[in-house]
Write a protein that holds these residues in place. Structure first.
Motif, PDB file in Angstrom:
ATOM      1  N   ASN A   1       0.816  -1.214   0.000  1.00 54.99           N
ATOM      2  CA  ASN A   1       0.000   0.000   0.000  1.00 54.99           C
ATOM      3  C   ASN A   1       0.850   1.263   0.000  1.00 54.99           C
ATOM      4  N   SER A   2       0.354   2.269  -0.691  1.00 52.35           N
ATOM      5  CA  SER A   2       1.054   3.542  -0.741  1.00 52.35           C
ATOM      6  C   SER A   2       0.053   4.679  -0.909  1.00 52.35           C
ATOM      7  N   SER A   3       0.473   5.873  -0.590  1.00 49.79           N
ATOM      8  CA  SER A   3      -0.340   7.054  -0.871  1.00 49.79           C
ATOM      9  C   SER A   3       0.009   7.636  -2.243  1.00 49.79           C
ATOM     10  N   SER A   4       1.011   7.058  -2.880  1.00 49.21           N
ATOM     11  CA  SER A   4       1.469   7.548  -4.178  1.00 49.21           C
ATOM     12  C   SER A   4       0.884   6.713  -5.308  1.00 49.21           C
ATOM     13  N   VAL A   5       0.749   7.336  -6.441  1.00 52.01           N
ATOM     14  CA  VAL A   5       0.283   6.645  -7.646  1.00 52.01           C
ATOM     15  C   VAL A   5       1.499   6.178  -8.437  1.00 52.01           C
ATOM     16  N   PHE A   6       1.457   4.950  -8.883  1.00 52.52           N
ATOM     17  CA  PHE A   6       2.558   4.380  -9.650  1.00 52.52           C
ATOM     18  C   PHE A   6       2.152   4.157 -11.102  1.00 52.52           C
ATOM     19  N   SER A   7       3.132   4.210 -11.989  1.00 50.84           N
ATOM     20  CA  SER A   7       2.849   3.875 -13.384  1.00 50.84           C
ATOM     21  C   SER A   7       2.641   2.371 -13.531  1.00 50.84           C
ATOM     22  N   SER A   8       3.291   1.604 -12.711  1.00 48.87           N
ATOM     23  CA  SER A   8       3.089   0.156 -12.673  1.00 48.87           C
ATOM     24  C   SER A   8       3.643  -0.353 -11.354  1.00 48.87           C
ATOM     25  N   LEU A   9       3.426  -1.617 -11.083  1.00 49.07           N
ATOM     26  CA  LEU A   9       3.916  -2.204  -9.843  1.00 49.07           C
ATOM     27  C   LEU A   9       4.418  -3.602 -10.137  1.00 49.07           C
ATOM     28  N   GLN A  10       5.545  -3.933  -9.539  1.00 57.09           N
ATOM     29  CA  GLN A  10       6.159  -5.226  -9.796  1.00 57.09           C
ATOM     30  C   GLN A  10       6.222  -6.041  -8.513  1.00 57.09           C
ATOM     31  N   TRP A  11       6.077  -7.352  -8.664  1.00 56.16           N
ATOM     32  CA  TRP A  11       6.248  -8.284  -7.557  1.00 56.16           C
ATOM     33  C   TRP A  11       7.428  -9.203  -7.866  1.00 56.16           C
ATOM     34  N   TYR A  12       8.269  -9.376  -6.851  1.00 56.94           N
ATOM     35  CA  TYR A  12       9.441 -10.238  -6.957  1.00 56.94           C
ATOM     36  C   TYR A  12       9.395 -11.279  -5.844  1.00 56.94           C
ATOM     37  N   ARG A  13      10.056 -12.410  -6.096  1.00 59.01           N
ATOM     38  CA  ARG A  13      10.299 -13.396  -5.044  1.00 59.01           C
ATOM     39  C   ARG A  13      11.807 -13.610  -4.925  1.00 59.01           C
ATOM     40  N   GLN A  14      12.255 -13.658  -3.685  1.00 57.85           N
ATOM     41  CA  GLN A  14      13.675 -13.845  -3.422  1.00 57.85           C
ATOM     42  C   GLN A  14      13.854 -15.054  -2.517  1.00 57.85           C
ATOM     43  N   GLU A  15      14.689 -15.969  -2.960  1.00 51.98           N
ATOM     44  CA  GLU A  15      15.009 -17.138  -2.154  1.00 51.98           C
ATOM     45  C   GLU A  15      16.332 -16.888  -1.435  1.00 51.98           C
ATOM     46  N   PRO A  16      16.557 -17.573  -0.323  1.00 56.69           N
ATOM     47  CA  PRO A  16      17.775 -17.317   0.466  1.00 56.69           C
ATOM     48  C   PRO A  16      19.037 -17.453  -0.375  1.00 56.69           C
ATOM     49  N   GLY A  17      19.921 -16.476  -0.265  1.00 56.60           N
ATOM     50  CA  GLY A  17      21.183 -16.525  -0.982  1.00 56.60           C
ATOM     51  C   GLY A  17      21.102 -16.166  -2.445  1.00 56.60           C
ATOM     52  N   GLU A  18      19.953 -15.680  -2.872  1.00 49.67           N
ATOM     53  CA  GLU A  18      19.785 -15.310  -4.276  1.00 49.67           C
ATOM     54  C   GLU A  18      19.210 -13.900  -4.390  1.00 49.67           C
ATOM     55  N   GLY A  19      19.304 -13.340  -5.592  1.00 53.07           N
ATOM     56  CA  GLY A  19      18.676 -12.050  -5.825  1.00 53.07           C
ATOM     57  C   GLY A  19      17.194 -12.218  -6.128  1.00 53.07           C
ATOM     58  N   PRO A  20      16.426 -11.120  -6.023  1.00 51.88           N
ATOM     59  CA  PRO A  20      14.992 -11.181  -6.346  1.00 51.88           C
ATOM     60  C   PRO A  20      14.769 -11.535  -7.815  1.00 51.88           C
ATOM     61  N   VAL A  21      13.681 -12.248  -8.055  1.00 52.92           N
ATOM     62  CA  VAL A  21      13.298 -12.627  -9.415  1.00 52.92           C
ATOM     63  C   VAL A  21      11.900 -12.083  -9.683  1.00 52.92           C
ATOM     64  N   LEU A  22      11.743 -11.403 -10.802  1.00 52.68           N
ATOM     65  CA  LEU A  22      10.454 -10.806 -11.137  1.00 52.68           C
ATOM     66  C   LEU A  22       9.391 -11.883 -11.355  1.00 52.68           C
ATOM     67  N   LEU A  23       8.241 -11.696 -10.681  1.00 50.54           N
ATOM     68  CA  LEU A  23       7.093 -12.585 -10.899  1.00 50.54           C
ATOM     69  C   LEU A  23       6.129 -11.982 -11.914  1.00 50.54           C
ATOM     70  N   VAL A  24       5.797 -10.700 -11.701  1.00 53.52           N
ATOM     71  CA  VAL A  24       4.783 -10.095 -12.552  1.00 53.52           C
ATOM     72  C   VAL A  24       4.889  -8.577 -12.472  1.00 53.52           C
ATOM     73  N   THR A  25       4.420  -7.921 -13.528  1.00 52.90           N
ATOM     74  CA  THR A  25       4.230  -6.473 -13.522  1.00 52.90           C
ATOM     75  C   THR A  25       2.760  -6.197 -13.807  1.00 52.90           C
ATOM     76  N   VAL A  26       2.136  -5.371 -12.968  1.00 56.00           N
ATOM     77  CA  VAL A  26       0.772  -4.941 -13.226  1.00 56.00           C
ATOM     78  C   VAL A  26       0.801  -3.470 -13.601  1.00 56.00           C
ATOM     79  N   VAL A  27       0.038  -3.114 -14.594  1.00 56.70           N
ATOM     80  CA  VAL A  27       0.152  -1.794 -15.193  1.00 56.70           C
ATOM     81  C   VAL A  27      -1.146  -0.983 -15.120  1.00 56.70           C
ATOM     82  N   THR A  28      -2.259  -1.622 -15.357  1.00 62.53           N
ATOM     83  CA  THR A  28      -3.540  -0.918 -15.452  1.00 62.53           C
ATOM     84  C   THR A  28      -4.286  -1.003 -14.133  1.00 62.53           C
ATOM     85  N   GLY A  29      -4.885   0.118 -13.707  1.00 65.37           N
ATOM     86  CA  GLY A  29      -5.690   0.103 -12.498  1.00 65.37           C
ATOM     87  C   GLY A  29      -6.790  -0.940 -12.579  1.00 65.37           C
TER      88      GLY A  29
END
Lengths: 115, 110
Positions: free
Chosen positions: B24-52
């Motif tokens: 949640n935010s009070s700011s409006v975003f052009s899009s929002l991304q979700w990542y999953r990160q496993e121990p010892g690794e960098g985050p990996v993109l799951l999805v980008t949502v763009v439209t309200g």
């Protein structure tokens, strides 16, 4: 398989040492980023670069510098390491045109401990 | 200061249960991304949502972007141990500017 490679998974350095963290990407991405990740604080941007020899400060640049002499390589430098720089450091890259949709590609991270 | 508040910070549930993570935010975003990160690794993109109001599904994961593009949720149905990890949301302003949530550490017990 495309990737971002960070040179070290684990580093232990002494206070006051100059530390170099190296990152290489093979995707011909224009943008490269350095983040640090601390529990409960999420990812905080240190520096980013949108082109060779170009750099911009992120949210927490103090105590760090960067170098981008080649498009594929982005180095993070801790000028004089301090214990509060103990952290996980993540390098990432993205494509200038599609990055907002396809996101960042991250390296596996370097866990730096300063003693 | 722009903030992206992610909740809960930590969640431990049994295999087969459902869960929802919020961003949640009070700011409006052009899009929002979700990542999953496993121990010892960098985050990996799951999805980008763009439209309200957009809803995207990735197998048992359902992502929703709020109508006003200020918030998002991740719902996991019938969670499995392989879903264990740190889930991060990131609000996108531009190619250079992302605001990151602090993450939700999810543990799925067999």
């Amino acid at each position: 398989d495309v990737k971002v490679t960070q040179s070290s998974r684990y580093l232990v350095k002494r206070t006051g040492e100059k530390v170099f963290l190296e990152c290489v990407q093979d995707m011909d991405h224009e943008n490269m980023f350095w983040y640090r990740q601390d529990p409960g604080l999420g990812l905080r941007l240190i520096y980013f670069s949108y082109d060779v020899k170009m750099k911009e400060k992120g949210d927490i640049p103090e105590g760090y510098s960067v170098s981008r002499e080649k498009k594929e390589r982005f180095s993070l430098i801790l000028e004089s390491a301090s214990t509060n720089q103990t952290s996980m450091y993540l390098c990432a890259s993205n494509n200038l045109r599609t990055g907002t949709v396809y996101g960042y590609t991250f390296g596996s991270g370097t866990r730096l401990t300063v003693v | 200061t722009q903030l992206l508040e992610q909740s809960p910070q930590f969640l431990s549930i049994q295999e087969g249960e459902n869960l929802t993570v919020y961003c949640n935010s009070s700011s409006v975003f052009s899009s929002l991304q979700w990542y999953r990160q496993e121990p010892g690794e960098g985050p990996v993109l799951l999805v980008t949502v763009v439209t309200g109001g957009e809803v995207k599904k990735l197998k048992r994961l359902t992502f929703q972007f709020g109508d006003a593009r200020k918030d998002s949720s991740l719902h996991i149905t019938a969670a499995q141990p392989g879903d264990t990890g740190l889930y991060l949301c990131a609000g996108v302003y531009s190619n250079y500017q992302l605001i990151w949530g602090a993450g939700t550490k999810l543990i799925i017990k067999p």
